[in-house]
Design a protein around this motif. Sequence first.
Motif, short mmCIF file in Angstrom:
data_model
loop_
_atom_site.label_atom_id
_atom_site.label_comp_id
_atom_site.label_asym_id
_atom_site.label_seq_id
_atom_site.Cartn_x
_atom_site.Cartn_y
_atom_site.Cartn_z
N GLY A 107 1.03 -0.96 -0.02
CA GLY A 107 0.06 -0.18 0.55
C GLY A 107 0.65 1.40 0.10
N GLY A 108 1.52 1.58 -0.65
CA GLY A 108 3.26 2.35 -0.11
C GLY A 108 3.78 2.66 1.37
N GLN A 109 3.45 1.52 1.98
CA GLN A 109 4.10 1.78 2.86
C GLN A 109 5.24 1.15 3.16
OE1 GLN A 109 1.81 1.47 6.32
NE2 GLN A 109 1.11 3.43 6.26
N TYR A 110 6.57 1.77 3.58
CA TYR A 110 7.47 1.29 4.24
C TYR A 110 8.15 0.95 5.39
CZ TYR A 110 7.48 1.02 -0.75
OH TYR A 110 7.09 0.69 -2.39
N ALA A 111 8.51 -0.34 5.89
CA ALA A 111 8.66 0.35 7.07
C ALA A 111 10.10 -0.23 8.37
CB ALA A 111 7.66 -0.64 8.12
N ALA A 112 10.85 0.40 8.93
CA ALA A 112 11.95 0.48 9.26
C ALA A 112 12.33 0.21 10.37
CB ALA A 112 13.40 1.06 8.25
N GLN A 113 13.27 -0.31 11.34
CA GLN A 113 13.46 -0.42 12.70
C GLN A 113 14.78 0.65 12.34
OE1 GLN A 113 10.57 -1.38 14.03
NE2 GLN A 113 12.01 -1.28 15.16
N LEU A 114 14.87 2.26 13.14
CA LEU A 114 15.82 3.06 13.54
C LEU A 114 16.27 3.20 14.97
CD1 LEU A 114 14.61 5.93 11.33
CD2 LEU A 114 17.06 4.50 11.12
N GLY A 115 17.20 2.54 15.97
CA GLY A 115 18.41 2.93 16.59
C GLY A 115 18.66 3.56 17.20
N TRP A 116 18.15 5.01 17.64
CA TRP A 116 18.67 6.22 18.07
C TRP A 116 19.85 5.94 19.11
CZ3 TRP A 116 16.59 8.46 14.24
CH2 TRP A 116 15.85 8.99 13.44
N THR A 117 21.02 6.81 19.37
CA THR A 117 21.94 6.62 19.36
C THR A 117 22.39 7.64 20.76
OG1 THR A 117 23.66 7.39 17.86
CG2 THR A 117 23.29 4.89 18.63
N MET A 118 21.72 8.62 20.77
CA MET A 118 21.82 9.33 21.42
C MET A 118 20.40 11.29 22.02
SD MET A 118 25.11 12.18 21.32
CE MET A 118 24.99 13.73 22.14
N ALA A 119 20.11 11.24 22.68
CA ALA A 119 19.38 11.74 22.22
C ALA A 119 19.67 13.71 21.38
CB ALA A 119 18.99 13.00 24.19
N GLY A 120 18.92 14.39 20.90
CA GLY A 120 18.86 15.54 20.81
C GLY A 120 18.38 15.98 19.61
N ASP A 121 18.75 16.53 18.59
CA ASP A 121 18.39 16.76 16.95
C ASP A 121 18.95 16.09 15.62
OD1 ASP A 121 16.40 18.93 17.82
OD2 ASP A 121 18.08 20.16 17.75
N TRP A 122 17.96 15.42 15.56
CA TRP A 122 18.39 14.66 14.52
C TRP A 122 17.93 14.98 12.85
CZ3 TRP A 122 21.20 9.38 14.35
CH2 TRP A 122 21.67 9.08 15.81
N PHE A 123 18.73 14.24 11.99
CA PHE A 123 17.90 14.45 10.27
C PHE A 123 17.93 13.18 10.10
CE2 PHE A 123 21.04 15.15 7.24
CZ PHE A 123 21.86 15.75 8.42
N VAL A 124 16.55 13.13 9.41
CA VAL A 124 16.62 11.86 8.62
C VAL A 124 16.72 12.00 6.81
CG1 VAL A 124 15.35 9.25 7.68
CG2 VAL A 124 15.03 10.54 10.32
N ILE A 125 17.46 11.34 5.87
CA ILE A 125 17.34 10.84 4.87
C ILE A 125 16.59 9.62 4.27
CG2 ILE A 125 18.94 11.98 2.53
CD1 ILE A 125 19.37 13.76 3.64
N VAL A 126 16.13 9.85 3.63
CA VAL A 126 15.19 9.11 2.96
C VAL A 126 15.18 9.04 1.48
CG1 VAL A 126 12.91 8.07 2.92
CG2 VAL A 126 13.44 9.04 4.78
N THR A 127 15.90 7.70 1.24
CA THR A 127 16.13 7.90 -0.54
C THR A 127 15.53 6.93 -1.01
OG1 THR A 127 18.22 8.29 -0.32
CG2 THR A 127 17.99 7.31 -1.81
N ALA A 128 13.79 6.93 -1.85
CA ALA A 128 13.81 5.55 -2.17
C ALA A 128 13.22 5.74 -3.87
CB ALA A 128 11.89 6.32 -2.32
N GLU A 129 13.69 4.71 -4.15
CA GLU A 129 14.42 4.00 -5.81
C GLU A 129 12.92 3.44 -6.29
OE1 GLU A 129 17.88 1.69 -6.24
OE2 GLU A 129 18.77 2.72 -4.56
N LEU A 130 12.33 4.16 -7.07
CA LEU A 130 11.25 4.26 -7.62
C LEU A 130 10.78 3.33 -8.62
CD1 LEU A 130 10.19 7.80 -7.75
CD2 LEU A 130 9.68 6.04 -5.66
N PRO A 131 9.98 2.60 -8.76
CA PRO A 131 9.37 1.27 -10.05
C PRO A 131 9.68 1.93 -11.52
CG PRO A 131 7.84 1.18 -8.53
CD PRO A 131 8.91 2.36 -8.01
#
Length: 147
Positions: A107-131
Amino acid sequence: MRLSPLPSPAATRRRSLLTLLILVLVLSSATACQRGSAQPEAADQAPDVAMTFAVSPDPPAVGWSTAVVTLADAHGQPIEAARVRLRGDMNHPGMQPVLAEAADAGGGQYAAQLGWTMAGDWFVIVTAELPDGRQAVRRFDLRVRTP
Ligand SMILES: [Cu+2]
């Protein structure tokens, strides 16, 4: 008797050595600059694609979180069979990135587990290779709290 003020061969050699040295210094500092700059983000080739990023628990705490990325096309139709990778970085240097490959949940959903190693400000870069062969790249900012 010296007729011309031509530089001696030794002086010429010294000068070309100096030129070479300067050239090497300029080139190596240019390389160092490149390396020192922030991780270059891959270019987004699919601005028409809608990508959302949700994390639970929300707000996330140090430890494991489930991240869900959704992909939809310009018509709001879910994009399936993409390859979705996540990279989490803190906004200060010296930290190892948190990497994950998301599983296609349908359904267009993609799930991942992320293990945060420290409290504070993070940014996540999501790269999707499309069909269709394009790559959608988005950045999501979030704050991770202490558990
Ligand atoms: Cu940190």
